[in-house]
Design an enzyme around this catalytic site. Sequence first.
Site, PDB file in Angstrom:
ATOM      1  CE  LYS A  86      -3.866  -2.345   1.964  1.00  0.00           C
ATOM      2  NZ  LYS A  86      -4.396  -2.843   3.183  1.00  0.00           N
TER       3      LYS A  86
ATOM      4  CE1 TYR B 144       0.114   3.859  -6.094  1.00  0.00           C
ATOM      5  CE2 TYR B 144      -0.248   5.642  -4.541  1.00  0.00           C
ATOM      6  CZ  TYR B 144      -0.740   4.686  -5.402  1.00  0.00           C
ATOM      7  OH  TYR B 144      -2.088   4.553  -5.564  1.00  0.00           O
TER       8      TYR B 144
ATOM      9  CB  ILE C 287       1.000   6.403   2.348  1.00  0.00           C
ATOM     10  CG1 ILE C 287       0.311   7.758   2.446  1.00  0.00           C
ATOM     11  CG2 ILE C 287       2.158   6.309   3.331  1.00  0.00           C
ATOM     12  CD1 ILE C 287      -0.329   8.025   3.799  1.00  0.00           C
ATOM     13  CB  CYS C 288      -1.615   3.356  -1.527  1.00  0.00           C
ATOM     14  SG  CYS C 288      -3.021   3.054  -2.602  1.00  0.00           S
ATOM     15  CG  LEU C 289      -3.352   8.500   1.157  1.00  0.00           C
ATOM     16  CD1 LEU C 289      -3.087   9.970   1.450  1.00  0.00           C
ATOM     17  CD2 LEU C 289      -3.911   7.813   2.375  1.00  0.00           C
TER      18      LEU C 289
END
Length: 165
Positions: free
Chosen positions: A109, A111, A116-118
Amino acid sequence: MELSESTKKALKAIPLMRTKAGPRDGDSWVQRLKEEYEALIAFINNNKAADLDWFRLESNSDGTRWFGKCWHYHNMLRYEFDVEFDIPVTYPTTAPEIALPELDGKTAKMYRGGRICLSDHFKPLWARNVPKFGIAQAFSLGLGPWLAVEVPDLVDRGMIQPKTA
């Protein structure tokens, strides 16, 4: 993204932004930065009052580069991380991409560069609330929940160690 009652209450305590301006907008950006700092101060003070203090943040002189520390407690141990992000030139239409560089590659989760992946949950909420949402809301609805989910998983997989005194 369905928000719990406690999340809604905490979110309502964070002042909303009034100025739609990004780094290229001169005096309007200065006003937006003032609003961002006011919201961050209120958010941090609310967190401290609730014994939920979990980050420190500062910016460069023009407010385009932000950096600091964030932490999460899991099983009574503190896990601390450097946090950083740049304000996109299309801000506030585009949310900042919050990065925890030392966790780069340790979770799916995330990149490249530790961002952070949101995208699935937070970005649609951000888009519906332009220009009212700012950095404090990105931390409250983005980074905070991300840490709450990812830190326990990273600990269980032996990918991170607690901060030692």
